[in-house]
Design an enzyme around this catalytic site. Sequence first.
Site, PDB file in Angstrom:
ATOM      1  N   SER A 171       0.795  -1.231   0.000  1.00 26.12           N
ATOM      2  CA  SER A 171       0.000   0.000   0.000  1.00 26.12           C
ATOM      3  C   SER A 171       0.825   1.277   0.000  1.00 26.12           C
ATOM      4  O   SER A 171       0.401   2.276  -0.559  1.00 26.12           O
ATOM      5  CB  SER A 171      -0.943   0.002   1.202  1.00 26.12           C
ATOM      6  OG  SER A 171      -0.208   0.023   2.409  1.00 26.12           O
ATOM      7  N   HIS A 213      -4.741  -3.497  -3.030  1.00 26.89           N
ATOM      8  CA  HIS A 213      -4.284  -2.564  -4.070  1.00 26.89           C
ATOM      9  C   HIS A 213      -4.052  -3.224  -5.428  1.00 26.89           C
ATOM     10  O   HIS A 213      -3.477  -2.612  -6.322  1.00 26.89           O
ATOM     11  CB  HIS A 213      -3.023  -1.829  -3.602  1.00 26.89           C
ATOM     12  CG  HIS A 213      -3.284  -0.979  -2.410  1.00 26.89           C
ATOM     13  ND1 HIS A 213      -3.826   0.284  -2.500  1.00 26.89           N
ATOM     14  CD2 HIS A 213      -3.149  -1.232  -1.082  1.00 26.89           C
ATOM     15  CE1 HIS A 213      -3.989   0.782  -1.287  1.00 26.89           C
ATOM     16  NE2 HIS A 213      -3.575  -0.121  -0.408  1.00 26.89           N
ATOM     17  N   LYS A 251     -11.456   0.603  -2.910  1.00 23.86           N
ATOM     18  CA  LYS A 251     -10.352   1.174  -3.684  1.00 23.86           C
ATOM     19  C   LYS A 251     -10.727   1.122  -5.167  1.00 23.86           C
ATOM     20  O   LYS A 251     -11.632   1.819  -5.576  1.00 23.86           O
ATOM     21  CB  LYS A 251      -9.069   0.471  -3.299  1.00 23.86           C
ATOM     22  CG  LYS A 251      -8.690   0.962  -1.894  1.00 23.86           C
ATOM     23  CD  LYS A 251      -7.687   0.195  -1.121  1.00 23.86           C
ATOM     24  CE  LYS A 251      -7.493   0.903   0.228  1.00 23.86           C
ATOM     25  NZ  LYS A 251      -6.977   0.041   1.267  1.00 23.86           N
TER      26      LYS A 251
HETATM   27  C1  LIG Z   1      -6.988   0.095   2.750  1.00 21.81           C
HETATM   28  C2  LIG Z   1      -6.403  -1.195   3.156  1.00 21.81           C
HETATM   29  C3  LIG Z   1      -7.058  -2.054   4.030  1.00 21.81           C
HETATM   30  C4  LIG Z   1      -8.278  -1.646   4.781  1.00 21.81           C
HETATM   31  O1  LIG Z   1      -9.393  -1.582   3.986  1.00 21.81           O
HETATM   32  P1  LIG Z   1     -10.567  -0.588   4.374  1.00 21.81           P
HETATM   33  O2  LIG Z   1     -11.698  -1.054   3.556  1.00 21.81           O
HETATM   34  O3  LIG Z   1     -10.083   0.774   4.011  1.00 21.81           O
HETATM   35  O4  LIG Z   1     -10.789  -0.735   5.838  1.00 21.81           O
HETATM   36  C5  LIG Z   1      -6.519  -3.294   4.238  1.00 21.81           C
HETATM   37  N1  LIG Z   1      -5.364  -3.678   3.676  1.00 21.81           N
HETATM   38  C6  LIG Z   1      -4.676  -2.842   2.860  1.00 21.81           C
HETATM   39  C7  LIG Z   1      -3.402  -3.308   2.266  1.00 21.81           C
HETATM   40  C8  LIG Z   1      -5.167  -1.585   2.590  1.00 21.81           C
HETATM   41  O5  LIG Z   1      -4.478  -0.752   1.834  1.00 21.81           O
END
Ligand SMILES: *Cc1c(COP(=O)(O)O)cnc(C)c1O
Length: 399
Positions: free
Chosen positions: A186, A214, A245
């Site tokens: 991330s 991601h 995302k």
């Molecule tokens: C954003 C993210 C999460 C958490 O997801 P949310 O839906 O924002 O709570 C988990 N793992 C990674 C690698 C992330 O980037």
Amino acid sequence: MSLDAELSQRLDVLREQNLFRQVRRVDSPQSAHIQIEGKPCLNFSSNDYLGLANHLALKQAAIDAIEKYGAGSGASRLVCGSLAPFHQLDTVLAKFKQTQAALTFSTGYAAALGTIGALMGRGDIIILDKLVHACIVDAAKSCGAKIRVFAHNDLEDLEKKLKWVAKSRGPSGQGRVLVITESIFSMDGDAAPLSEIVALKKKYGAWLMVDEAHATGILGKIGRGLANHLGVSNQIEIQMGTLGKALGASGGFICGSRPLIDTLVNCARSFIFSTAPVPAAAAAAMAGVQIAQLPEGEKLRQRLKSLVEQFQSEMHSRKLEIPGAIIPIILRDETKAVHASKKLREQNIFVPAIRYPSVARGAARLRVTLTAAHTPDDVSRLVCALKSLSIAFQRRTDE
Ligand SMILES: *Cc1c(COP(=O)(O)O)cnc(C)c1O
């Protein structure tokens, strides 16, 4: 000391170290161009990689779901909140990821917390990549298992940890072992060597969980993720992804076998003891997954890939073998990163300064994310602005 006095001291320390954070109000939908605190900004901070967060089809799906199922869901899914859109979404996700079953959670954070807590506990061992997301670290810490950390993407170190575990478990082989990594990281944007990690976990009889937050929607056939791209998804026991995302909505999910999903329904505390998300979120996510699989999704992935290549070539930076959409510019020093981000904001460009605790102390960076909603002109504007800062860029933490 009073609570407020104590907290003020703590906040002063954060300010002194340039680690103080504030939420900034955005008065527009998520997009390549947003309105931050009244000022128009070219946005290079969002994880909305395919530009779906404000897509007509997702908005319409959410509106239709509200018309049909209302605004709220009333209770947790196990009580009476398991509205039809959640069931449809679980089915769509299992098909998308080619697994027996899937389960959605209100967030990715809740998915990690609930899943790791349901599967692992005292007497078990969790082996983590050093750079996994905070939600995985928190889940591993709170479940009571012993934690071992291997150096980022370092297969030799991972094998060392697996060997140590095999030895300490003894011939009876008691206690379960779970390896957890991300696919595209991330904050660093690089890819995990999943094929090699799969081989290692097999060799030592461990299970594997991969967080594709991601890569979902971006990599692999129809956006199934990096594991699909590398042809190893059917060898990963626990596949995690997020809906907030590239898929443009919100929520988290786990895909895997029927026994895994049934266990989560019965034992994942963040699933059991939490009100189901609003039905509109599930409906929007479903529309997002559907677009990812259409020719439109493929076109968006191609556009994103070509923007990433344009950025790298104009920045004269090294090409990534597996192109995600996250490009960190490592500045190390927190003050430098905050200053660079501020300078860019003066040019109406938003690139966040990422600091501790999102990354290690002294590993501060600008985190550039590109999306399919950007244009080649947007990217050139960013490159121009970055060059005007005349700071020494590094692509990776270890350079
Ligand atoms: C954003 C993210 C999460 C958490 O997801 P949310 O839906 O924002 O709570 C988990 N793992 C990674 C690698 C992330 O980037």
